[in-house]
Design a protein around this motif. Structure first.
Motif, PDB file in Angstrom:
ATOM      1  N   HIS A  40      -5.239  -3.516  16.101  1.00  0.00           N
ATOM      2  CA  HIS A  40      -5.900  -3.616  14.793  1.00  0.00           C
ATOM      3  C   HIS A  40      -4.962  -4.321  13.824  1.00  0.00           C
ATOM      4  CE1 HIS A  40      -3.955  -0.152  12.486  1.00  0.00           C
ATOM      5  NE2 HIS A  40      -3.498   0.014  13.692  1.00  0.00           N
ATOM      6  N   THR A  41      -5.442  -4.630  12.633  1.00  0.00           N
ATOM      7  CA  THR A  41      -4.698  -5.523  11.747  1.00  0.00           C
ATOM      8  C   THR A  41      -4.076  -4.840  10.534  1.00  0.00           C
ATOM      9  OG1 THR A  41      -6.774  -6.114  10.633  1.00  0.00           O
ATOM     10  CG2 THR A  41      -6.041  -7.552  12.414  1.00  0.00           C
ATOM     11  N   PHE A  42      -4.312  -3.541  10.357  1.00  0.00           N
ATOM     12  CA  PHE A  42      -3.683  -2.842   9.247  1.00  0.00           C
ATOM     13  C   PHE A  42      -2.389  -2.184   9.719  1.00  0.00           C
ATOM     14  CE2 PHE A  42      -8.172  -2.947   7.950  1.00  0.00           C
ATOM     15  CZ  PHE A  42      -8.024  -3.567   6.722  1.00  0.00           C
ATOM     16  N   GLY A  43      -1.418  -2.088   8.812  1.00  0.00           N
ATOM     17  CA  GLY A  43      -0.139  -1.484   9.148  1.00  0.00           C
ATOM     18  C   GLY A  43       0.068  -0.174   8.427  1.00  0.00           C
ATOM     19  N   ALA A  44       1.182   0.474   8.732  1.00  0.00           N
ATOM     20  CA  ALA A  44       1.491   1.771   8.139  1.00  0.00           C
ATOM     21  C   ALA A  44       1.559   1.693   6.615  1.00  0.00           C
ATOM     22  CB  ALA A  44       2.800   2.299   8.706  1.00  0.00           C
ATOM     23  N   ALA A  45       2.004   0.551   6.102  1.00  0.00           N
ATOM     24  CA  ALA A  45       2.163   0.394   4.656  1.00  0.00           C
ATOM     25  C   ALA A  45       0.825   0.367   3.927  1.00  0.00           C
ATOM     26  CB  ALA A  45       2.944  -0.880   4.344  1.00  0.00           C
ATOM     27  N   THR A  46      -0.252   0.036   4.645  1.00  0.00           N
ATOM     28  CA  THR A  46      -1.571  -0.063   4.003  1.00  0.00           C
ATOM     29  C   THR A  46      -2.455   1.145   4.302  1.00  0.00           C
ATOM     30  OG1 THR A  46      -2.559  -1.252   5.874  1.00  0.00           O
ATOM     31  CG2 THR A  46      -1.470  -2.576   4.186  1.00  0.00           C
ATOM     32  N   GLU A  47      -1.950   2.096   5.080  1.00  0.00           N
ATOM     33  CA  GLU A  47      -2.770   3.233   5.508  1.00  0.00           C
ATOM     34  C   GLU A  47      -3.226   4.087   4.336  1.00  0.00           C
ATOM     35  OE1 GLU A  47      -4.834   5.671   8.203  1.00  0.00           O
ATOM     36  OE2 GLU A  47      -3.874   3.731   8.553  1.00  0.00           O
ATOM     37  N   GLN A  48      -2.486   4.063   3.238  1.00  0.00           N
ATOM     38  CA  GLN A  48      -2.906   4.848   2.076  1.00  0.00           C
ATOM     39  C   GLN A  48      -4.113   4.226   1.377  1.00  0.00           C
ATOM     40  OE1 GLN A  48      -0.102   4.622  -1.314  1.00  0.00           O
ATOM     41  NE2 GLN A  48       0.993   3.028  -0.167  1.00  0.00           N
ATOM     42  N   TYR A  49      -4.407   2.972   1.666  1.00  0.00           N
ATOM     43  CA  TYR A  49      -5.536   2.290   1.045  1.00  0.00           C
ATOM     44  C   TYR A  49      -6.711   2.119   2.009  1.00  0.00           C
ATOM     45  CZ  TYR A  49      -1.634   0.964  -1.983  1.00  0.00           C
ATOM     46  OH  TYR A  49      -0.518   0.992  -2.778  1.00  0.00           O
ATOM     47  N   MET A  50      -6.408   1.709   3.227  1.00  0.00           N
ATOM     48  CA  MET A  50      -7.430   1.531   4.258  1.00  0.00           C
ATOM     49  C   MET A  50      -7.192   2.593   5.330  1.00  0.00           C
ATOM     50  SD  MET A  50      -9.941  -0.553   4.113  1.00  0.00           S
ATOM     51  CE  MET A  50     -10.331  -0.499   5.852  1.00  0.00           C
ATOM     52  N   LEU A 228     -12.381  -2.061  -2.155  1.00  0.00           N
ATOM     53  CA  LEU A 228     -11.187  -1.621  -2.878  1.00  0.00           C
ATOM     54  C   LEU A 228      -9.950  -1.615  -1.984  1.00  0.00           C
ATOM     55  CD1 LEU A 228     -12.662   1.446  -4.800  1.00  0.00           C
ATOM     56  CD2 LEU A 228     -11.544  -0.503  -5.905  1.00  0.00           C
ATOM     57  N   GLY A 229     -10.100  -1.088  -0.760  1.00  0.00           N
ATOM     58  CA  GLY A 229      -8.966  -0.949   0.132  1.00  0.00           C
ATOM     59  C   GLY A 229      -8.288  -2.265   0.467  1.00  0.00           C
ATOM     60  N   PRO A 230      -9.022  -3.227   1.016  1.00  0.00           N
ATOM     61  CA  PRO A 230      -8.402  -4.509   1.336  1.00  0.00           C
ATOM     62  C   PRO A 230      -7.825  -5.223   0.114  1.00  0.00           C
ATOM     63  CG  PRO A 230     -10.466  -4.282   2.500  1.00  0.00           C
ATOM     64  CD  PRO A 230     -10.391  -3.126   1.548  1.00  0.00           C
ATOM     65  N   LEU A 231      -8.514  -5.145  -1.027  1.00  0.00           N
ATOM     66  CA  LEU A 231      -8.007  -5.798  -2.237  1.00  0.00           C
ATOM     67  C   LEU A 231      -6.702  -5.168  -2.709  1.00  0.00           C
ATOM     68  CD1 LEU A 231     -11.278  -6.386  -4.317  1.00  0.00           C
ATOM     69  CD2 LEU A 231      -9.845  -8.120  -3.225  1.00  0.00           C
ATOM     70  N   THR A 232      -6.570  -3.863  -2.528  1.00  0.00           N
ATOM     71  CA  THR A 232      -5.356  -3.183  -2.955  1.00  0.00           C
ATOM     72  C   THR A 232      -4.236  -3.391  -1.944  1.00  0.00           C
ATOM     73  OG1 THR A 232      -6.737  -1.504  -4.012  1.00  0.00           O
ATOM     74  CG2 THR A 232      -4.402  -0.996  -3.769  1.00  0.00           C
ATOM     75  N   ALA A 233      -4.555  -3.230  -0.674  1.00  0.00           N
ATOM     76  CA  ALA A 233      -3.540  -3.368   0.373  1.00  0.00           C
ATOM     77  C   ALA A 233      -2.924  -4.763   0.377  1.00  0.00           C
ATOM     78  CB  ALA A 233      -4.145  -3.048   1.729  1.00  0.00           C
ATOM     79  N   ASN A 292     -10.127   5.945  -2.407  1.00  0.00           N
ATOM     80  CA  ASN A 292     -10.851   5.076  -3.335  1.00  0.00           C
ATOM     81  C   ASN A 292     -10.705   5.554  -4.781  1.00  0.00           C
ATOM     82  OD1 ASN A 292     -11.639   3.515  -1.190  1.00  0.00           O
ATOM     83  ND2 ASN A 292     -13.769   4.208  -1.164  1.00  0.00           N
ATOM     84  N   GLU A 293     -10.750   6.858  -4.973  1.00  0.00           N
ATOM     85  CA  GLU A 293     -10.559   7.407  -6.320  1.00  0.00           C
ATOM     86  C   GLU A 293      -9.166   7.074  -6.847  1.00  0.00           C
ATOM     87  OE1 GLU A 293     -11.364  11.561  -6.285  1.00  0.00           O
ATOM     88  OE2 GLU A 293     -13.504  11.332  -5.803  1.00  0.00           O
ATOM     89  N   GLU A 294      -8.177   7.184  -5.993  1.00  0.00           N
ATOM     90  CA  GLU A 294      -6.803   6.867  -6.391  1.00  0.00           C
ATOM     91  C   GLU A 294      -6.657   5.388  -6.718  1.00  0.00           C
ATOM     92  OE1 GLU A 294      -4.079   8.795  -6.900  1.00  0.00           O
ATOM     93  OE2 GLU A 294      -5.443  10.503  -6.695  1.00  0.00           O
ATOM     94  N   MET A 295      -7.343   4.537  -5.962  1.00  0.00           N
ATOM     95  CA  MET A 295      -7.245   3.096  -6.212  1.00  0.00           C
ATOM     96  C   MET A 295      -7.908   2.706  -7.527  1.00  0.00           C
ATOM     97  SD  MET A 295      -7.527   1.259  -2.474  1.00  0.00           S
ATOM     98  CE  MET A 295      -8.718   2.352  -1.712  1.00  0.00           C
ATOM     99  N   VAL A 296      -9.035   3.305  -7.832  1.00  0.00           N
ATOM    100  CA  VAL A 296      -9.681   3.020  -9.123  1.00  0.00           C
ATOM    101  C   VAL A 296      -8.745   3.394 -10.268  1.00  0.00           C
ATOM    102  CG1 VAL A 296     -11.564   3.672 -10.664  1.00  0.00           C
ATOM    103  CG2 VAL A 296     -12.047   3.205  -8.263  1.00  0.00           C
ATOM    104  N   LYS A 297      -8.059   4.511 -10.140  1.00  0.00           N
ATOM    105  CA  LYS A 297      -7.095   4.928 -11.167  1.00  0.00           C
ATOM    106  C   LYS A 297      -5.939   3.930 -11.245  1.00  0.00           C
ATOM    107  CE  LYS A 297      -4.289   8.847 -12.704  1.00  0.00           C
ATOM    108  NZ  LYS A 297      -3.104   8.023 -13.007  1.00  0.00           N
TER     109      LYS A 297
END
Length: 348
Positions: A40-50, A228-233, A292-297
């Protein structure tokens, strides 16, 4: 001379000290009769978003198979990007991968249907629909199967509704389709998005995801429609001045396996995979809502104006570019009316 007695004593000493004995490692590996190499293409650093749920899947699948299945997960695109991984699954180079439905349309066109705008009334209605037996018995699983893919029906990674992000180089907020006039909107090149934004006064531009940050930063694109996830990550949110929560369609990932490999597995191993997939999805969907709630904040704290539409404003978007428009009729015929009707009927 290393006698059997000394060998047993040495192994016990390693175990007591908490050090992995090479003999123990070899034994554990030998116990796994089947191996699932997964990309897969997401890493540990992005797991909090995706939230992928893949760690939970690995643990559960190995446990439910009583160690007969080893799940070897490779993250961050180390085995290839989302356009490469499905091809590797088909050739048997890997046994499974997770990718967006937007990328999977290149291998199974029926998934274009999930991109039709305003097809689902809410996040819950989408997530409930894809878990039904009607959905699992539809073309959404049978068509990929005919092409060599086994979709794991309980293992989705839904990042939620896409949002419309507007570049900080553009002095504009968007509440209605008319507010898009003249804006260069990045699309992912799917046929649905091409029709969708051509129904507005925007200027659609096809830009690869890997080039999206630079395009927004340099003005090659003024807006984009992503979760939200991909845009933040990806840090693209740093290029935005506003974001419109217009609940258009979903930024969702699915899991697929090599069907030939899966079909050759014993029944109990297949059952372990499906049970683990269902559990990982329950974990993923709960954690993603919190994320998602955390990212909106985070976005709001960063100075991005997050716009929630009123019912009347959303109705204007639906009227202008919703899936009921006749301009989509040709695509509906191409992708499958029966599959579309299944999704619509599950809105109930």
């Amino acid at each position: 001379m290393l006698t059997r007695r000394k060998l047993l004593k040495t192994g016990t000493a390693f175990a007591t000290a908490g050090v992995a004995s090479p003999f123990v490692i070899t034994s554990a590996r030998a116990a796994a009769d089947h191996k699932l190499t997964f990309g897969h293409t997401f890493g540990a650093a992005t797991e909090q978003y995706m939230i992928t749920g893949l760690s939970q899947f690995k643990e559960a699948a190995e446990r439910y198979s009583n160690g007969a299945l080893e799940v070897d997960i490779h993250e961050a695109g180390s085995l290839g990007g989302q356009n490469v991984l499905p091809q590797k699954v088909l050739t048997g180079a890997v046994q499974g991968c997770q990718l967006s439905t937007g990328n999977f349309v290149n291998y199974s066109e029926v998934y274009n249907i999930l991109d039709f705008p305003f097809l689902f009334n809410s996040n819950d209605s989408f997530e409930n629909a894809i878990q039904t037996e009607e959905f699992r018995n539809s073309d959404f699983l049978s068509r990929p199967a005919s092409s060599g893919f086994q979709v794991v029906p309980g293992m989705w990674a839904n990042a939620g509704f896409r949002v419309l992000g507007i570049s900080n180089k553009v002095d504009r907020t968007v509440r209605s389709p008319g507010d898009l006039e003249g804006l260069k909107v990045r699309t992912n090149g799917t046929r649905v998005e091409d029709v969708m934004f051509n129904l507005t006064s925007a200027n659609p531009v096809s830009i690869a995801w890997g080039e999206a940050y630079q395009a927004m930063q340099q003005g090659a694109a003024d807006a984009l429609s992503v979760g939200l996830g991909p845009l933040t990550a990806s840090k693209i949110y740093e290029t935005l001045s506003s974001a419109t929560m217009y609940e258009l369609n979903f930024n969702c990932h699915i899991t697929v396996l090599d069907r030939n490999w899966y079909a050759a597995l014993p029944d109990d191993i297949q059952a372990a995979i499906m049970r683990a997939g269902a559990e990982s999805y329950e974990f993923q969907r709960k954690q993603q809502l919190a994320a998602n709630e955390e990212m909106v904040k985070l976005w709001t704290d960063s100075g991005i104006e997050v716009i929630t539409l009123s019912d009347d404003e959303k109705s204007e978007w639906v009227s202008a570019m919703g899936h009921q428009r006749s301009e989509y009729d040709e695509l509906k015929d191409a992708f499958g009316r029966e599959a579309l009707d299944t999704v619509v009927s599950l809105q109930g």
